[in-house]
Enzyme design. Structure first.
Site, mmCIF file in Angstrom:
data_model
loop_
_atom_site.group_PDB
_atom_site.id
_atom_site.type_symbol
_atom_site.label_atom_id
_atom_site.label_comp_id
_atom_site.label_asym_id
_atom_site.label_seq_id
_atom_site.Cartn_x
_atom_site.Cartn_y
_atom_site.Cartn_z
ATOM 1 C CD GLU A 46 -7.039 12.431 -22.145
ATOM 2 O OE1 GLU A 46 -5.935 12.265 -22.664
ATOM 3 O OE2 GLU A 46 -7.251 12.249 -20.926
ATOM 4 C CB CYS A 47 -12.939 9.029 -22.379
ATOM 5 S SG CYS A 47 -13.960 7.532 -22.286
ATOM 6 N N GLY A 48 -14.832 10.939 -21.503
ATOM 7 C CA GLY A 48 -15.950 11.713 -20.971
ATOM 8 C C GLY A 48 -15.934 13.135 -21.477
ATOM 9 C CB THR A 72 -9.374 11.525 -28.538
ATOM 10 O OG1 THR A 72 -8.936 10.171 -28.612
ATOM 11 C CG2 THR A 72 -8.720 12.192 -27.352
#
Length: 441
Positions: A318-320, A419
């Protein structure tokens, strides 16, 4: 557990400092405080935990839904729940502070910047209370905390100006030690920049702890207690390896609770170069990989993770986590670092944020967190952009939000998914993940 909401008149009014000072005041008065955050933030809760010495819970209507919001609230433990709001009290269409207070039927203590006002502070509070009726919301503004207010005549003027049915709960005096440094994505994390206890205790002495505790109310019970009602238990409990260090620190307590309820959790540190534990799947939460890119490049953990992913081990980022799963990460200063190379994308950091919104995604095909056609809700806030290969495969179309390219999110390769969107356990997405990676699925 009774509680109240700290709503601000605007962003930047000092809600986090007020939350920490109130937490300290209530703790010093003998109450056990359960901190929570109205909104999807990870940073403010880290400061809550540093003072309350227990994890702060996330209360966001968009991420959790009304029943999920109440379930997450009631999983907290303590005498008094202090809910820090997001932005100004009425700001936000997906899950404003006012919407959270209304859903939980909790009173609002309004944080007002009083450094240059007395009667105007009362007028502001009165306006915020009356505005609820004007827009048809059942929001009970019970009183104020005066941020950056001096004592003596200044404090007396504020008290005297308040109508009888708006309580004065005290003040936060001006103090340079009560300033939290910030950077991109918000404040620095609580473990990096915790406010000094001495300064907080000084502020706590100017707050009326017993009056704050007395105004707290018990919210309604959720219609369905326990876990997400649509969840199916995996036939065999999966073992989930969770990256946990300064680069991967953005994870909701409810997510880890869900993993532990339905499987086994083991942690590892990519920054420290620890080996990926034996597991059925890996979860890479968000965080600050850009601040630790050199260590991640040299540690060897990401290379090992790439080999495991190519052999079929599911990796969810997720993200990072998405950034670490990509081919490369280029900082805002122009320094380029090799990442895991699981996903066909190159990530670049920017000086300004690239996306900030509540998000809704629709799965194109079945993936780790959703079945085909299923919609999940989450939140995005990032300063990076991803340049994806022409043949990259996306798992989601964006119904709301920016995603990776404006129209899609969820890069997928092998059995892995990356994502930009953070999701909460109450979305049901992590239940789908656990079902998918179960050894005997």
């Amino acid at each position: 557990m009774k509680g109240f909401v700290l709503g601000g008149v605007s962003s930047g009014v000092g809600k986090t400092v007020a939350t920490l000072a109130i937490t300290q005041a209530l703790s010093d008065a003998g109450y056990t405080v359960q901190p929570t955050k109205a909104g999807p933030d990870f940073i403010d809760p880290s400061h809550h935990e540093a003072i309350a010495e227990r994890p702060s819970r996330t209360l966001d209507l968009w991420l959790c839904g009304e029943d999920g919001l109440r379930r997450n609230y009631h999983r907290g433990e303590g005498d008094v729940c202090v809910v820090e709001g997001v932005m100004g009290l009425y700001d936000g269409d997906g899950s404003s502070t006012a919407m959270v207070a209304e859903a939980l039927d909790l009173p609002v203590v309004l944080v007002v910047d009083a450094k240059a006002g007395m009667e105007s502070v009362a007028a502001t509070a009165l306006g915020f209370r009356e505005y609820a009726d004007a827009i048809g919301r059942e929001v009970d503004v019970a009183g104020i905390v005066a941020q950056r207010a001096h004592g003596g005549r200044h404090e007396a003027g504020i008290r005297e100006a308040l109508p009888d049915d708006l309580a004065y709960f005290g003040r936060i005096p001006p103090n340079a030690d009560l300033e939290i440094p910030d950077r991109h994505l918000g404040l620095e994390m609580g473990e990096e920049a915790a406010l000094p206890r001495e300064a907080l205790r000084e502020a706590a002495e100017t707050l009326e702890a017993e009056r704050l505790a007395a105004v707290a109310r018990e919210p309604p019970e959720p219609a369905a207690k326990g876990n997400h009602p649509a969840a199916n238990l995996p036939s065999t409990e999966p073992r989930i390896a969770v990256a946990s260090d300064a680069a991967f620190a953005f994870r909701y307590p409810a997510t880890i609770e869900r993993f532990r309820e339905r499987g086994e959790v083991v942690t590892f540190s990519p920054v420290a170069g620890e080996e990926v534990p034996d597991c059925d799947a890996v979860y890479l939460p968000g965080g600050y990989p850009e601040l630790h890119a050199a260590e991640l490049e040299s540690s060897g953990t990401l290379s090992e993770l790439a080999d495991l992913a190519s052999d079929g081990l599911p990796v969810l980022g997720e993200c990072g986590g998405l950034m670490a799963m990509s081919e490369s990460l280029t900082t805002a200063a122009g320094d380029r670092y090799e990442m895991a190379g699981i996903l066909p994308a190159d990530v670049t950091m920017h000086d300004g944020y690239q996306a900030l919104d509540h998000v809704e995604l629709e799965a194109v095909n079945g993936t780790l967190t959703a079945t085909a056609g299923e919609r999940i809700r989450g939140h995005e806030f990032h300063y990076s952009s991803a340049d994806v290969d022409a043949d990259a495969r996306f798992a989601f179309e964006t119904v709301r939000g920016s995603g990776i390219d404006g129209d899609h999110d969820g890069l997928t390769e092998y059995d892995s998914l990356g994502t930009y969107v953070h999701i909460h356990a109450e979305s049901g997405a992590f239940d789908r993940f656990l079902e998918t990676v179960s050894p005997n699925r």
